[in-house]
Design an enzyme around this catalytic site. Structure first.
Site, mmCIF file in Angstrom:
data_model
loop_
_atom_site.group_PDB
_atom_site.id
_atom_site.type_symbol
_atom_site.label_atom_id
_atom_site.label_comp_id
_atom_site.label_asym_id
_atom_site.label_seq_id
_atom_site.Cartn_x
_atom_site.Cartn_y
_atom_site.Cartn_z
ATOM 1 C CB CYS A 225 -18.281 1.957 -6.093
ATOM 2 S SG CYS A 225 -16.729 2.647 -5.043
ATOM 3 C CB CYS B 163 -20.571 6.911 -7.277
ATOM 4 S SG CYS B 163 -19.801 7.807 -6.366
ATOM 5 C CB CYS C 92 -21.842 -4.698 -14.505
ATOM 6 S SG CYS C 92 -22.080 -4.170 -12.945
ATOM 7 C CB CYS D 204 -16.600 -4.617 -15.888
ATOM 8 S SG CYS D 204 -15.849 -4.364 -14.423
ATOM 9 C CB CYS E 245 -14.071 9.840 -3.719
ATOM 10 S SG CYS E 245 -13.957 8.206 -3.038
ATOM 11 C CB CYS F 137 -19.160 -4.849 -7.331
ATOM 12 S SG CYS F 137 -18.024 -5.792 -8.664
ATOM 13 C CG ASP G 147 -1.950 1.345 1.140
ATOM 14 O OD1 ASP G 147 -2.490 1.233 0.183
ATOM 15 O OD2 ASP G 147 -2.212 1.842 2.140
HETATM 16 S S1 SF4 Z 1 -20.027 -2.921 -10.258
HETATM 17 FE FE1 SF4 Z 1 -18.249 -4.271 -10.464
HETATM 18 S S2 SF4 Z 1 -18.830 -5.611 -12.520
HETATM 19 FE FE2 SF4 Z 1 -20.176 -3.650 -12.427
HETATM 20 S S3 SF4 Z 1 -18.849 -1.989 -13.549
HETATM 21 FE FE3 SF4 Z 1 -18.323 -1.822 -11.413
HETATM 22 S S4 SF4 Z 1 -16.716 -2.771 -11.300
HETATM 23 FE FE4 SF4 Z 1 -17.385 -3.790 -13.000
HETATM 24 S S1 SF4 Z 2 -16.189 5.087 -2.582
HETATM 25 FE FE1 SF4 Z 2 -17.074 4.716 -4.624
HETATM 26 S S2 SF4 Z 2 -19.125 5.021 -4.063
HETATM 27 FE FE2 SF4 Z 2 -18.067 5.881 -2.329
HETATM 28 S S3 SF4 Z 2 -17.892 7.992 -3.225
HETATM 29 FE FE3 SF4 Z 2 -16.247 7.061 -3.805
HETATM 30 S S4 SF4 Z 2 -16.256 6.452 -5.834
HETATM 31 FE FE4 SF4 Z 2 -18.265 6.933 -4.835
#
Ligand code: SF4
Ligand code: SF4
Length: 317
Positions: free
Chosen positions: A246, A201, A194, A191, A217, A250, A137
């Protein structure tokens, strides 16, 4: 425990033994990429030029090292990527205060790094004299990108590394080495059509698929920005340290593997934040106690309390 060989190993044998040791150490995924030299057209350059990193100036100052692995280790030939799940289940969706899952357990910069260092030590036993630079990291290394090149993830539209059997809730680490290892093929991006992360977000932080404007963000504001917040920021939707929205949407996280590593046991105060502990200056000691030994100690009690009070529409203190 897997023991190093007495006779010189072939590249394939060395890689196989290293993988066995990685699985023994508790990593969930292991892959190898060929180390490549600088990419002058790297998309990180355009991202920085558009200012999407906000005031994370270290992203800019470490750019050259980030895009050129040989600046971290001259003569690098291979990059080992490893990951381990930290997923421990769902967070109550209506909780008034929420802490991102990655931060609920013990600070992975300590325990996960120890595992990566153990793997490094083993590689040196397998290939005496080799140079190995470990990262978890904090080093200027594009770990998600190396995980993708090493075949243990693809980088989704959410910018997260997605492993088909683990999902996105994983810690990543790498070993950069001048030792020759057998590389894996990268995974295809799955992906597909999707767009769940992009539309979920709440702050529209994705400028386009796979491109995040950090300045929009919630994680950026709750973890990286201290002091008084601008009045015109959007709501944090209960997120008090980081944000998992987010990732929660997924579909690949339906496959998230529940971690059994005790280091990922959520601290009770971080799994279900108690409003008084998180908002009252008088409860500072309890909050500091909860943050101790977690990665949120770096963020600090004052910033976390500021975020909690903002979520609950309480006056600034
Ligand atoms: S939710 Fe997951 S699978 Fe769907 S576009 Fe975003 S990263 Fe890709
Ligand atoms: S972590 Fe993902 S859903 Fe949350 S504010 Fe940032 S980009 Fe948007």
């Amino acid at each position: 425990m897997t023991s190093p060989a007495d006779t010189p190993l072939t590249t394939l044998e060395r890689t196989k033994k290293l993988k066995e040791r990685a699985l023994e150490l508790g990593f969930d995924a292991f892959g190898v990429a060929l180390a490549q030299t600088a990419d002058p057209e790297h998309r990180l350059r355009a991202w920085l030029d558009r200012g999407y990193h906000g005031n994370l100036s270290w992203m800019e100052t470490t750019y050259e090292r980030r895009v050129d692995i040989t600046k971290s280790l001259p003569g690098a030939r291979s990059v080992v990527a490893v990951s381990a799940s930290y997923y421990r289940g769902e967070i109550a969706p209506n909780a008034k205060l929420k802490i991102a899952r990655y931060a609920q357990g013990k600070d992975y910069h300590r325990w996960f790094r120890r595992k990566v260092r153990k793997l490094r030590k083993y590689l040196i036993q397998l290939a005496p004299g080799c140079q190995v630079y470990p990262t978890v990291d904090t080093s200027p290394v594009l770990e998600r990108e190396w995980a993708a090149r090493a075949g243990i993830a693809w980088i989704g539209k959410s910018t997260m590394a997605i492993h088909p059997q683990l999902g996105t809730y994983t810690y990543l680490g790498t070993l950069i080495t001048d030792c020759e290892l057998e590389p894996n093929d990268p995974l295809p991006n799955r992906c597909g059509t999707c767009t769940a992360c992009l539309s979920a977000c709440p702050t529209q932080a994705f400028v386009e698929p796979g491109v995040l404007d950090a300045r929009k963000c919630i994680a950026y504001w709750t973890l990286e920005q201290h002091g008084e917040l601008p009045d015109d920021l959007p709501p944090f939707h209960g997120w008090t340290a980081g944000c998992d929205i987010c990732q929660e949407v997924c579909p690949w996280n339906k496959f998230a593997k529940t971690s059994t590593d005790p280091h990922t046991d959520p601290h009770p105060h971080l799994l279900s934040p108690d409003i008084d502990t998180f908002t009252l200056p008088d409860a500072n000691e309890s909050l500091c106690d909860a943050l101790r030994a977690t990665t949120l100690q770096r963020t600090g009690a004052e910033t976390i309390r500021r975020n909690a009070r903002r979520n609950l529409h309480m006056k600034k203190i």
